[in-house]
Design an enzyme around this catalytic site. Structure first.
Site, mmCIF file in Angstrom:
data_model
loop_
_atom_site.group_PDB
_atom_site.id
_atom_site.type_symbol
_atom_site.label_atom_id
_atom_site.label_comp_id
_atom_site.label_asym_id
_atom_site.label_seq_id
_atom_site.Cartn_x
_atom_site.Cartn_y
_atom_site.Cartn_z
ATOM 1 C CD1 TRP A 102 -7.063 8.976 -2.742
ATOM 2 C CD2 TRP A 102 -7.235 6.918 -1.591
ATOM 3 N NE1 TRP A 102 -6.164 8.156 -3.297
ATOM 4 C CE2 TRP A 102 -6.321 7.026 -2.679
ATOM 5 C CE3 TRP A 102 -7.283 5.784 -1.023
ATOM 6 C CZ2 TRP A 102 -5.329 5.788 -3.023
ATOM 7 C CZ3 TRP A 102 -6.652 4.793 -1.341
ATOM 8 C CH2 TRP A 102 -5.761 4.740 -2.257
ATOM 9 C CG ASP A 169 -6.845 11.428 3.615
ATOM 10 O OD1 ASP A 169 -5.278 11.643 3.460
ATOM 11 O OD2 ASP A 169 -7.005 10.659 2.906
ATOM 12 C CE LYS A 193 -0.485 8.487 -2.668
ATOM 13 N NZ LYS A 193 -1.620 8.344 -1.760
HETATM 14 C C1 LIG Z 1 -2.954 7.403 -1.400
HETATM 15 C C2 LIG Z 1 -3.874 7.889 -0.417
HETATM 16 C C3 LIG Z 1 -4.358 7.282 0.343
HETATM 17 C C4 LIG Z 1 -4.029 5.985 0.781
HETATM 18 O O1 LIG Z 1 -2.883 5.638 1.562
HETATM 19 P P1 LIG Z 1 -2.494 4.429 2.180
HETATM 20 O O2 LIG Z 1 -1.323 4.673 2.797
HETATM 21 O O3 LIG Z 1 -1.874 3.593 0.661
HETATM 22 O O4 LIG Z 1 -3.375 3.583 2.959
HETATM 23 C C5 LIG Z 1 -5.423 7.772 1.271
HETATM 24 N N1 LIG Z 1 -5.743 9.162 0.914
HETATM 25 C C6 LIG Z 1 -5.207 9.736 -0.047
HETATM 26 C C7 LIG Z 1 -5.632 11.252 -0.250
HETATM 27 C C8 LIG Z 1 -4.046 9.354 -0.630
HETATM 28 O O5 LIG Z 1 -3.834 9.987 -1.887
#
Ligand SMILES: *Cc1c(COP(=O)(O)O)cnc(C)c1O
Length: 357
Positions: A102, A169, A193
């Site tokens: 990511w 993030d 998540k």
């Molecule tokens: C799943 C995830 C993403 C991607 O998220 P999307 O909503 O599918 O774009 C980005 N960063 C982390 C840490 C993730 O676990």
């Protein structure tokens, strides 16, 4: 229906009381005799949802009006581009810590927008630890980090403090533990998540870092446009926002972040203790960086995998197959996963050891 122990990495488990209320809203929202899915996002009933969602985020993070909260579409992946687009100047540069797939994707987007430096990385060992001891450069436009690396099962246990705006993030561990939110200038998280269903991304941004790039901005990619529009510049993802609001309400009602942090620690201790104790299994990451959300582990003898898979499936466990980049197993223990489910997984590991060790 027998109970499924849902360890899915994402979209992940949601509290059952939230799912129940969410499904009711599809038929009759707010006693309107209308579905939430068929009313105007500008109706006062939905405006109340937006207002409560935004204020719950600020309340749980304990921040004031110097921050704004947005709920946008496009996933966390769109934020990989929006962050540098809104913060990176022509003459400056962005600093990134590379802790996995990511983070790498975020770096790729930033490089398209402007000067980008990777100041620390754990790529040398397939991202099985969190880099430490690096200096945050004082002249960067911003620093970007990833608090929890969903695929590898590593988690930052402390965060760099800096005068440079820190962007994080937090997609896979948002609202799972106490943090000092004021140390961050921008936090974003795809909801699917740990805070809701797929389709909306939460962004909490400190207003004073915006509007400094000198760039002529595309409206949909401009945080300031979305702030001005009250996160309704265009039609927002109404249902994902509503379900996120219900999940945040659930969190607050049961005792907030200090409540869930304690439970998340108990769940993680329970599983990692078994991974370390059990002679057949081994953890894949540096012990001090182990994620309390995603625990990655292997069978020392991979040829036993089909047998182990049969066993845990028979016990009602779902979603523990590891990501293809790591292999083995990954148990995701998001906020809504009860500790009883972790106990069932531990029981499966113990039973497997009795049979095969
Ligand atoms: C799943 C995830 C993403 C991607 O998220 P999307 O909503 O599918 O774009 C980005 N960063 C982390 C840490 C993730 O676990």
């Amino acid at each position: 229906m027998s109970k499924v122990h849902n360890f899915s990495a994402g979209p992940g488990i949601l509290p059952s009381e939230v799912l129940k209320e969410a499904s009711e809203s599809c038929l009759n929202f707010d006693n309107m005799n209308l579905s939430l899915l068929e009313i105007s996002h500008r109706s006062k009933n939905f405006e109340a949802v937006i207002d409560e969602s935004r204020s719950l985020v600020k309340e749980l993070f304990e921040v004031g009006d110097e921050y704004e909260v947005l709920f946008l579409g496009g996933g966390a992946s769109t934020q990989f581009a929006m962050v540098p687009y809104n913060l990176l100047t022509d003459t400056g540069y962005a600093a990134y810590v590379n802790t996995g797939v990511w983070a790498s994707k975020a770096i790729k987007e930033s490089k398209i927008i402007g000067n980008t430096k990777v100041i620390a990385s754990s790529e040398d060992t397939n991202f099985n630890y969190i880099p430490k001891g690096y200096e945050v450069p004082k002249d960067a436009d911003f620093l970007h980090i990833t608090s929890n690396n969903t695929i590898y099962g590593t988690q930052m246990k402390s965060f760099p403090k800096s005068d440079v705006p820190v962007v994080c993030d937090m997609s896979s561990d948002i609202f799972s533990r106490k943090i000092n939110a004021k140390d961050f200038s921008l936090i974003y998280a795809g909801a699917q998540k740990n805070m809701g269903p797929a389709g909306s991304t939460m962004i909490m941004v400190k207003k004073d870092i915006l509007g400094k790039t000198g760039r002529k901005m595309l409206s949909m990619l401009d945080y300031q446009v979305h702030i001005k529009g009250g996160t309704m510049y265009n039609t927002p993802p109404v249902f994902p926002i509503y379900v996120s609001m219900l999940t945040l309400r659930w969190l607050k009602k049961h005792g907030g972040i200090s409540w869930i942090e304690k439970i998340n620690q108990q769940k993680a201790d329970l599983l990692y203790n078994e991974i370390d104790r059990n002679s057949l299994f081994i953890g894949t990451t540096a012990v001090e960086d182990r994620s309390n959300m995603n625990a990655c582990f292997l069978l020392k003898d991979a040829s036993h995998e089909p047998e182990f898979d049969k066993l845990w499936k028979s016990m009602g466990i779902d979603g523990i197959r590891g990501h293809r980049d790591v292999g083995g197993y990954r148990a995701s223990m998001y906020n809504a996963l009860p500790i009883e489910s972790v106990q069932v997984l531990v029981d499966a590991m113990k039973a497997f050891e009795t049979k095969f060790a």
